[in-house]
Write an enzyme that holds these catalytic residues in place. Structure first.
Site, PDB file in Angstrom:
ATOM      1  N   THR A  88       0.076  -3.671   7.342  1.00 43.39           N
ATOM      2  CA  THR A  88      -0.744  -4.158   6.244  1.00 43.39           C
ATOM      3  C   THR A  88      -2.192  -3.733   6.411  1.00 43.39           C
ATOM      4  O   THR A  88      -2.706  -3.704   7.525  1.00 43.39           O
ATOM      5  CB  THR A  88      -0.667  -5.693   6.118  1.00 43.39           C
ATOM      6  OG1 THR A  88      -1.515  -6.127   5.042  1.00 43.39           O
ATOM      7  CG2 THR A  88      -1.104  -6.403   7.391  1.00 43.39           C
ATOM      8  N   GLY A  89      -2.800  -3.442   5.294  1.00 44.07           N
ATOM      9  CA  GLY A  89      -4.232  -3.183   5.291  1.00 44.07           C
ATOM     10  C   GLY A  89      -5.017  -4.448   5.014  1.00 44.07           C
ATOM     11  O   GLY A  89      -6.247  -4.435   5.029  1.00 44.07           O
ATOM     12  N   SER A  90      -4.295  -5.527   4.725  1.00 47.15           N
ATOM     13  CA  SER A  90      -4.905  -6.834   4.498  1.00 47.15           C
ATOM     14  C   SER A  90      -6.032  -6.735   3.483  1.00 47.15           C
ATOM     15  O   SER A  90      -5.831  -6.295   2.371  1.00 47.15           O
ATOM     16  CB  SER A  90      -5.363  -7.410   5.843  1.00 47.15           C
ATOM     17  OG  SER A  90      -5.820  -8.725   5.720  1.00 47.15           O
ATOM     18  N   HIS A  91      -7.215  -7.097   3.882  1.00 47.08           N
ATOM     19  CA  HIS A  91      -8.381  -7.144   2.995  1.00 47.08           C
ATOM     20  C   HIS A  91      -9.169  -5.835   2.986  1.00 47.08           C
ATOM     21  O   HIS A  91     -10.188  -5.732   2.325  1.00 47.08           O
ATOM     22  CB  HIS A  91      -9.301  -8.277   3.445  1.00 47.08           C
ATOM     23  CG  HIS A  91      -9.828  -8.056   4.827  1.00 47.08           C
ATOM     24  ND1 HIS A  91      -9.041  -8.247   5.947  1.00 47.08           N
ATOM     25  CD2 HIS A  91     -11.024  -7.615   5.266  1.00 47.08           C
ATOM     26  CE1 HIS A  91      -9.749  -7.952   7.028  1.00 47.08           C
ATOM     27  NE2 HIS A  91     -10.955  -7.564   6.641  1.00 47.08           N
ATOM     28  N   ARG A 116       0.852  -1.195   0.000  1.00 43.76           N
ATOM     29  CA  ARG A 116       0.000   0.000   0.000  1.00 43.76           C
ATOM     30  C   ARG A 116       0.885   1.241   0.000  1.00 43.76           C
ATOM     31  O   ARG A 116       1.987   1.231   0.562  1.00 43.76           O
ATOM     32  CB  ARG A 116      -0.905   0.014   1.225  1.00 43.76           C
ATOM     33  CG  ARG A 116      -2.000  -1.032   1.115  1.00 43.76           C
ATOM     34  CD  ARG A 116      -2.815  -1.114   2.390  1.00 43.76           C
ATOM     35  NE  ARG A 116      -3.699  -2.239   2.272  1.00 43.76           N
ATOM     36  CZ  ARG A 116      -5.018  -2.136   2.119  1.00 43.76           C
ATOM     37  NH1 ARG A 116      -5.607  -0.968   2.136  1.00 43.76           N
ATOM     38  NH2 ARG A 116      -5.747  -3.221   1.979  1.00 43.76           N
TER      39      ARG A 116
END
Length: 166
Positions: A99-102, A51
Protein backbone atom coordinates in the site's frame (compact mmCIF):
# COMPACT_ATOMS: atom_id res chain seq x y z
CA UNK A 1 21.54 -3.88 -4.48
CA UNK A 2 18.31 -2.57 -3.06
CA UNK A 3 17.97 1.11 -2.19
CA UNK A 4 18.62 1.32 1.59
CA UNK A 5 16.59 4.54 1.97
CA UNK A 6 13.28 2.74 1.37
CA UNK A 7 13.57 0.93 4.71
CA UNK A 8 11.84 3.34 7.09
CA UNK A 9 11.04 3.00 10.79
CA UNK A 10 7.52 1.58 10.40
CA UNK A 11 7.39 0.35 6.80
CA UNK A 12 9.23 -0.01 3.51
CA UNK A 13 8.30 2.55 0.86
CA UNK A 14 9.65 4.24 -2.22
CA UNK A 15 8.95 5.64 -5.65
CA UNK A 16 7.76 2.86 -7.94
CA UNK A 17 10.16 2.13 -10.79
CA UNK A 18 12.86 4.22 -9.15
CA UNK A 19 13.71 3.29 -5.55
CA UNK A 20 11.06 0.53 -5.37
CA UNK A 21 11.06 -2.03 -8.18
CA UNK A 22 9.52 -5.44 -8.75
CA UNK A 23 12.98 -6.99 -8.34
CA UNK A 24 13.26 -5.20 -5.00
CA UNK A 25 9.78 -6.43 -4.04
CA UNK A 26 10.92 -10.01 -4.67
CA UNK A 27 13.93 -9.44 -2.40
CA UNK A 28 11.70 -7.88 0.27
CA UNK A 29 9.37 -10.89 0.05
CA UNK A 30 12.25 -13.33 0.43
CA UNK A 31 13.72 -11.36 3.35
CA UNK A 32 10.35 -11.20 5.14
CA UNK A 33 9.89 -14.91 4.43
CA UNK A 34 13.34 -15.56 5.89
CA UNK A 35 12.44 -13.54 8.99
CA UNK A 36 9.23 -15.54 9.39
CA UNK A 37 10.83 -18.94 8.81
CA UNK A 38 13.50 -18.15 11.42
CA UNK A 39 10.64 -17.52 13.84
CA UNK A 40 9.01 -20.85 12.90
CA UNK A 41 6.24 -19.17 10.88
CA UNK A 42 5.45 -20.47 7.42
CA UNK A 43 2.05 -18.94 6.62
CA UNK A 44 1.75 -15.42 5.16
CA UNK A 45 -1.30 -13.36 4.19
CA UNK A 46 -0.71 -10.89 1.33
CA UNK A 47 -3.07 -8.11 0.29
CA UNK A 48 -2.75 -4.96 -1.76
CA UNK A 49 -4.46 -1.61 -2.30
CA UNK A 50 -5.84 -0.28 -5.58
CA UNK A 51 -2.77 1.62 -6.82
CA UNK A 52 -1.82 0.68 -10.36
CA UNK A 53 1.55 -0.67 -9.18
CA UNK A 54 0.27 -2.69 -6.23
CA UNK A 55 -0.73 -5.94 -7.98
CA UNK A 56 2.64 -6.29 -9.73
CA UNK A 57 4.53 -5.53 -6.51
CA UNK A 58 2.38 -8.09 -4.66
CA UNK A 59 3.06 -10.74 -7.31
CA UNK A 60 6.80 -10.07 -7.08
CA UNK A 61 6.78 -10.18 -3.27
CA UNK A 62 4.80 -13.43 -3.33
CA UNK A 63 7.51 -14.95 -5.54
CA UNK A 64 10.09 -13.98 -2.91
CA UNK A 65 7.98 -15.35 -0.06
CA UNK A 66 7.60 -18.66 -1.88
CA UNK A 67 11.34 -18.73 -2.61
CA UNK A 68 11.86 -18.53 1.16
CA UNK A 69 9.59 -21.55 1.62
CA UNK A 70 6.44 -19.77 2.79
CA UNK A 71 2.83 -20.78 2.25
CA UNK A 72 1.15 -17.65 0.90
CA UNK A 73 -2.52 -16.79 0.96
CA UNK A 74 -3.15 -14.01 -1.54
CA UNK A 75 -6.29 -12.12 -0.56
CA UNK A 76 -5.93 -9.63 -3.41
CA UNK A 77 -7.46 -6.17 -3.17
CA UNK A 78 -8.11 -5.38 0.49
CA UNK A 79 -7.83 -2.73 3.16
CA UNK A 80 -4.89 -2.95 5.56
CA UNK A 81 -7.06 -4.01 8.55
CA UNK A 82 -8.29 -7.01 6.55
CA UNK A 83 -4.70 -8.25 6.11
CA UNK A 84 -4.00 -7.81 9.82
CA UNK A 85 -7.24 -9.58 10.79
CA UNK A 86 -6.55 -12.47 8.41
CA UNK A 87 -3.03 -12.86 9.84
CA UNK A 88 -4.46 -13.16 13.35
CA UNK A 89 -7.29 -15.43 12.17
CA UNK A 90 -4.70 -17.72 10.53
CA UNK A 91 -2.96 -18.23 13.88
CA UNK A 92 -0.47 -15.37 14.05
CA UNK A 93 0.65 -15.72 10.46
CA UNK A 94 2.79 -13.17 8.70
CA UNK A 95 0.97 -10.26 7.12
CA UNK A 96 2.14 -8.24 4.13
CA UNK A 97 0.13 -5.30 2.84
CA UNK A 98 1.27 -3.55 -0.31
CA UNK A 99 0.00 0.00 0.00
CA UNK A 100 1.01 3.55 -0.65
CA UNK A 101 -1.36 4.60 2.13
CA UNK A 102 -1.48 8.39 2.27
CA UNK A 103 1.48 8.91 -0.09
CA UNK A 104 1.47 10.34 -3.62
CA UNK A 105 0.28 7.99 -6.40
CA UNK A 106 3.79 7.25 -7.69
CA UNK A 107 4.78 5.92 -4.26
CA UNK A 108 4.09 2.48 -2.82
CA UNK A 109 5.32 0.26 -0.04
CA UNK A 110 4.98 -2.61 2.38
CA UNK A 111 3.46 -2.86 5.85
CA UNK A 112 4.58 -6.04 7.59
CA UNK A 113 3.22 -7.84 10.61
CA UNK A 114 3.18 -11.09 12.53
CA UNK A 115 -0.28 -11.63 13.94
CA UNK A 116 -1.19 -8.40 15.74
CA UNK A 117 2.41 -7.14 15.96
CA UNK A 118 3.78 -4.87 13.27
CA UNK A 119 7.42 -5.05 12.28
CA UNK A 120 9.25 -1.78 12.91
CA UNK A 121 12.61 -0.25 13.70
CA UNK A 122 15.38 -2.82 14.01
CA UNK A 123 13.18 -5.57 12.54
CA UNK A 124 12.69 -3.57 9.32
CA UNK A 125 16.41 -2.82 9.19
CA UNK A 126 17.19 -6.51 9.73
CA UNK A 127 15.34 -7.28 6.49
CA UNK A 128 17.56 -4.81 4.64
CA UNK A 129 20.66 -6.38 6.17
CA UNK A 130 19.50 -9.86 5.09
CA UNK A 131 19.12 -8.62 1.52
CA UNK A 132 22.46 -6.78 1.52
CA UNK A 133 24.35 -9.78 2.90
CA UNK A 134 22.46 -12.43 0.92
CA UNK A 135 21.49 -14.13 4.19
CA UNK A 136 18.19 -15.41 2.80
CA UNK A 137 16.39 -18.70 3.34
CA UNK A 138 15.73 -20.80 0.25
CA UNK A 139 12.89 -23.28 0.23
CA UNK A 140 9.83 -24.31 -1.70
CA UNK A 141 6.62 -22.49 -0.96
CA UNK A 142 3.21 -22.24 -2.52
CA UNK A 143 0.55 -19.63 -3.11
CA UNK A 144 -3.24 -19.87 -3.09
CA UNK A 145 -5.87 -17.21 -3.61
CA UNK A 146 -8.56 -16.44 -1.05
CA UNK A 147 -11.25 -14.33 -2.69
CA UNK A 148 -13.53 -14.46 0.37
CA UNK A 149 -11.30 -12.69 2.92
CA UNK A 150 -13.09 -9.35 2.55
CA UNK A 151 -16.47 -11.08 2.86
CA UNK A 152 -15.40 -12.90 6.05
CA UNK A 153 -13.98 -9.68 7.51
CA UNK A 154 -17.21 -7.78 6.84
CA UNK A 155 -19.31 -10.59 8.33
CA UNK A 156 -17.14 -10.48 11.45
CA UNK A 157 -17.42 -6.70 11.67
CA UNK A 158 -21.18 -6.77 11.15
CA UNK A 159 -21.51 -9.44 13.83
CA UNK A 160 -19.62 -7.29 16.30
CA UNK A 161 -21.69 -4.24 15.39
CA UNK A 162 -24.95 -6.17 15.74
CA UNK A 163 -23.77 -7.58 19.07
CA UNK A 164 -22.76 -4.12 20.29
CA UNK A 165 -26.25 -2.77 19.56
CA UNK A 166 -27.99 -5.51 21.53
Amino acid sequence: MIEPGIFKKYDIRGKVGDTLTEAGATQIGQAFGTFLRRHNIRDVIVGHDNRTSSRALADAAIQGLMRAGCEVTDIGLAATPVVYWCAVEAGDAGGMMITGSHLKPEMNGFKLSVGMRNLYGDQIQALRQMIDSGDLTVGEGHSAADDRANERYLAMAEGKLSHARA
